[in-house]
Design a protein around this motif. Structure first.
Motif, PDB file in Angstrom:
ATOM      1  N   ARG A 155      17.797 -32.090  40.812  1.00  0.00           N
ATOM      2  CA  ARG A 155      16.613 -32.373  39.998  1.00  0.00           C
ATOM      3  C   ARG A 155      16.125 -33.797  40.241  1.00  0.00           C
ATOM      4  O   ARG A 155      16.900 -34.685  40.602  1.00  0.00           O
ATOM      5  N   ASP A 156      14.814 -34.007  40.011  1.00  0.00           N
ATOM      6  CA  ASP A 156      14.226 -35.342  40.080  1.00  0.00           C
ATOM      7  C   ASP A 156      14.129 -35.893  38.656  1.00  0.00           C
ATOM      8  O   ASP A 156      13.463 -35.304  37.792  1.00  0.00           O
ATOM      9  N   TYR A 157      14.800 -37.015  38.423  1.00  0.00           N
ATOM     10  CA  TYR A 157      14.877 -37.589  37.087  1.00  0.00           C
ATOM     11  C   TYR A 157      14.093 -38.888  36.958  1.00  0.00           C
ATOM     12  O   TYR A 157      14.014 -39.680  37.907  1.00  0.00           O
ATOM     13  N   THR A 158      13.534 -39.082  35.782  1.00  0.00           N
ATOM     14  CA  THR A 158      13.004 -40.376  35.344  1.00  0.00           C
ATOM     15  C   THR A 158      13.925 -40.883  34.243  1.00  0.00           C
ATOM     16  O   THR A 158      14.292 -40.123  33.340  1.00  0.00           O
ATOM     17  N   ALA A 159      14.308 -42.147  34.345  1.00  0.00           N
ATOM     18  CA  ALA A 159      15.192 -42.731  33.341  1.00  0.00           C
ATOM     19  C   ALA A 159      14.617 -44.061  32.874  1.00  0.00           C
ATOM     20  O   ALA A 159      13.935 -44.767  33.628  1.00  0.00           O
ATOM     21  N   TRP A 160      14.900 -44.391  31.629  1.00  0.00           N
ATOM     22  CA  TRP A 160      14.534 -45.682  31.058  1.00  0.00           C
ATOM     23  C   TRP A 160      15.821 -46.378  30.625  1.00  0.00           C
ATOM     24  O   TRP A 160      16.601 -45.826  29.855  1.00  0.00           O
ATOM     25  N   PHE A 161      16.043 -47.580  31.164  1.00  0.00           N
ATOM     26  CA  PHE A 161      17.270 -48.310  30.873  1.00  0.00           C
ATOM     27  C   PHE A 161      16.939 -49.657  30.236  1.00  0.00           C
ATOM     28  O   PHE A 161      15.840 -50.198  30.405  1.00  0.00           O
ATOM     29  N   CYS A 162      17.906 -50.199  29.508  1.00  0.00           N
ATOM     30  CA  CYS A 162      17.711 -51.451  28.773  1.00  0.00           C
ATOM     31  C   CYS A 162      18.515 -52.576  29.435  1.00  0.00           C
ATOM     32  O   CYS A 162      19.745 -52.619  29.288  1.00  0.00           O
ATOM     33  N   PRO A 163      17.857 -53.493  30.153  1.00  0.00           N
ATOM     34  CA  PRO A 163      18.588 -54.591  30.793  1.00  0.00           C
ATOM     35  C   PRO A 163      19.301 -55.505  29.803  1.00  0.00           C
ATOM     36  O   PRO A 163      20.250 -56.204  30.177  1.00  0.00           O
ATOM     37  N   ASP A 164      18.861 -55.529  28.540  1.00  0.00           N
ATOM     38  CA  ASP A 164      19.517 -56.365  27.536  1.00  0.00           C
ATOM     39  C   ASP A 164      20.883 -55.808  27.132  1.00  0.00           C
ATOM     40  O   ASP A 164      21.658 -56.499  26.464  1.00  0.00           O
ATOM     41  N   ASN A 175      24.386 -42.587  35.485  1.00  0.00           N
ATOM     42  CA  ASN A 175      25.011 -43.909  35.444  1.00  0.00           C
ATOM     43  C   ASN A 175      24.478 -44.753  36.581  1.00  0.00           C
ATOM     44  O   ASN A 175      23.712 -44.291  37.422  1.00  0.00           O
ATOM     45  N   GLY A 176      24.892 -46.023  36.615  1.00  0.00           N
ATOM     46  CA  GLY A 176      24.640 -46.862  37.774  1.00  0.00           C
ATOM     47  C   GLY A 176      23.451 -47.789  37.690  1.00  0.00           C
ATOM     48  O   GLY A 176      23.242 -48.588  38.604  1.00  0.00           O
ATOM     49  N   LEU A 177      22.672 -47.750  36.623  1.00  0.00           N
ATOM     50  CA  LEU A 177      21.551 -48.677  36.473  1.00  0.00           C
ATOM     51  C   LEU A 177      22.027 -49.963  35.801  1.00  0.00           C
ATOM     52  O   LEU A 177      23.013 -49.951  35.064  1.00  0.00           O
ATOM     53  N   PRO A 178      21.323 -51.091  36.019  1.00  0.00           N
ATOM     54  CA  PRO A 178      21.759 -52.365  35.405  1.00  0.00           C
ATOM     55  C   PRO A 178      21.385 -52.455  33.931  1.00  0.00           C
ATOM     56  O   PRO A 178      20.756 -53.398  33.481  1.00  0.00           O
ATOM     57  N   GLY A 179      21.788 -51.446  33.185  1.00  0.00           N
ATOM     58  CA  GLY A 179      21.518 -51.381  31.761  1.00  0.00           C
ATOM     59  C   GLY A 179      21.763 -49.978  31.248  1.00  0.00           C
ATOM     60  O   GLY A 179      21.716 -49.006  32.008  1.00  0.00           O
ATOM     61  N   VAL A 180      22.026 -49.841  29.961  1.00  0.00           N
ATOM     62  CA  VAL A 180      22.300 -48.539  29.356  1.00  0.00           C
ATOM     63  C   VAL A 180      21.054 -47.652  29.459  1.00  0.00           C
ATOM     64  O   VAL A 180      19.940 -48.081  29.140  1.00  0.00           O
ATOM     65  N   ILE A 181      21.240 -46.419  29.904  1.00  0.00           N
ATOM     66  CA  ILE A 181      20.136 -45.454  29.986  1.00  0.00           C
ATOM     67  C   ILE A 181      19.900 -44.894  28.584  1.00  0.00           C
ATOM     68  O   ILE A 181      20.756 -44.203  28.030  1.00  0.00           O
ATOM     69  N   VAL A 182      18.731 -45.176  28.022  1.00  0.00           N
ATOM     70  CA  VAL A 182      18.450 -44.749  26.650  1.00  0.00           C
ATOM     71  C   VAL A 182      17.582 -43.495  26.602  1.00  0.00           C
ATOM     72  O   VAL A 182      17.495 -42.848  25.547  1.00  0.00           O
ATOM     73  N   GLU A 183      16.949 -43.153  27.723  1.00  0.00           N
ATOM     74  CA  GLU A 183      16.193 -41.895  27.780  1.00  0.00           C
ATOM     75  C   GLU A 183      16.110 -41.441  29.237  1.00  0.00           C
ATOM     76  O   GLU A 183      16.022 -42.264  30.150  1.00  0.00           O
TER      77      GLU A 183
END
Length: 298
Positions: A155-164, A175-183
């Motif tokens: 699947r192709d995903y869009t994610a929103w992560f929080c750098p803070d 996983n793997g983004l420089p911040g928690v994935i919140v959506e």
């Protein structure tokens, strides 16, 4: 807002350090999860309230509905134990998925816990995801987030992560983004992890003890999470190690005969010398599945 910023500061200060074992949750991120299991019934996707416990360098993702159901079950068990300590009946309904995902970023390890009468533990490697981070930003509650996209598990995903909140964890296997994935959601909106709030973690907040009339602790039948604080993130100590293939066989057999679960739980209680409680466990029937969350690559 100040409490969340304090949590973020704690995460920033500790994320570069070697993870302690066990880890301790700093914040909880809530999600409204939906999954279109049957493409012939698009009006009724599967839905569940989920929660991600975020530690210093790890995370655990599990059903919030199941957590609330367990708390209600313990309360009812205590009430029945007070009224009829020797013999009583409870009708327990299980609607949550039961699966739990543990991500350990430092060791690149992922552990899945499933429950079929007994808990089962499946060990795996934390999947590497090729994210593409964009400059788009958006606010989710009090959290300022950034957009990223990827192709993962068909699947192709869009994610929103929080750098803070700089911990590289997220819901499910994301996983793997420089911040928690919140959506996160796929392009067809068939799999959606929708942000539903964030709160500070409180140790022991969901640890209700059940005691008999003599003050002795009693473990409710079938409650394998009893006495375990969900804010402590570690590989579950209680569980039978197995593989994906073997667990799938067990799961298929259980769903063909769901009454076997309550019979097994009652038998286990008698073997352990527990109270003579007749606990009827009803599992919600699984709808047809022609659209699994993980699709084969074309």
């Amino acid at each position: 807002m100040k409490k969340l910023l304090l949590c973020a500061a704690l995460l920033i200060a500790t994320v570069v350090a070697r993870a302690q074992k066990p880890d301790t949750a700093q914040i909880l991120v809530h999600y409204k999860f939906s999954h279109l299991l049957d493409t012939n019934n698009r009006a009724h996707p599967y839905t569940e309230n989920m929660v991600l416990f975020v530690g210093k360098a790890s995370g655990s993702y599990k059903s919030y509905d199941t957590q609330l159901q367990n708390e209600l079950y313990r309360k009812q068990f205590q009430e029945q134990l007070n009224n009829s300590p020797g013999n009583f009946r409870l009708d327990r309904k299980i609607t949550g998925s039961g699966a739990e995902y543990y991500q350990f970023t430092n060791s690149r390890k992922m552990v899945r816990k499933e429950v079929l009468v007994d808990p089962y533990i499946i060990n795996d490697v934390l999947p590497a995801i090729n994210w593409h981070i964009s400059s788009n930003t958006a606010n989710f509650g009090e959290l300022h987030c950034q957009k990223a996209t990827c192709h993962f598990k068909g699947r192709d995903y869009t994610a929103w992560f929080c750098p803070d909140l700089p911990v590289r964890v997220g819901p499910w296997k994301l996983n793997g983004l420089p911040g928690v994935i919140v959506e996160a959601y796929d392009t067809k909106k068939e799999v959606v992890f929708r942000f539903d709030g964030v709160e500070k973690a409180v140790l022991g907040a969901h640890m209700q003890q059940v005691k008999d009339r003599h003050g002795r602790i009693v473990v409710p039948l079938g409650d394998d999470d009893y006495g375990i604080d969900p804010n402590i993130i570690q590989v579950p100590a209680r569980g039978i190690k197995t593989t994906d293939k073997e667990f799938e066989k067990l799961s298929n057999a259980m769903h063909k005969d769901p009454n076997a679960m309550s019979q097994s739980m009652a038998a286990r209680a008698q073997n352990n010398g527990g109270p003579k409680a007749d606990v009827s466990t009803r599992m919600s029937p699984m709808p047809p599945v022609n659209n699994p969350i993980e699709l084969p690559e074309k």
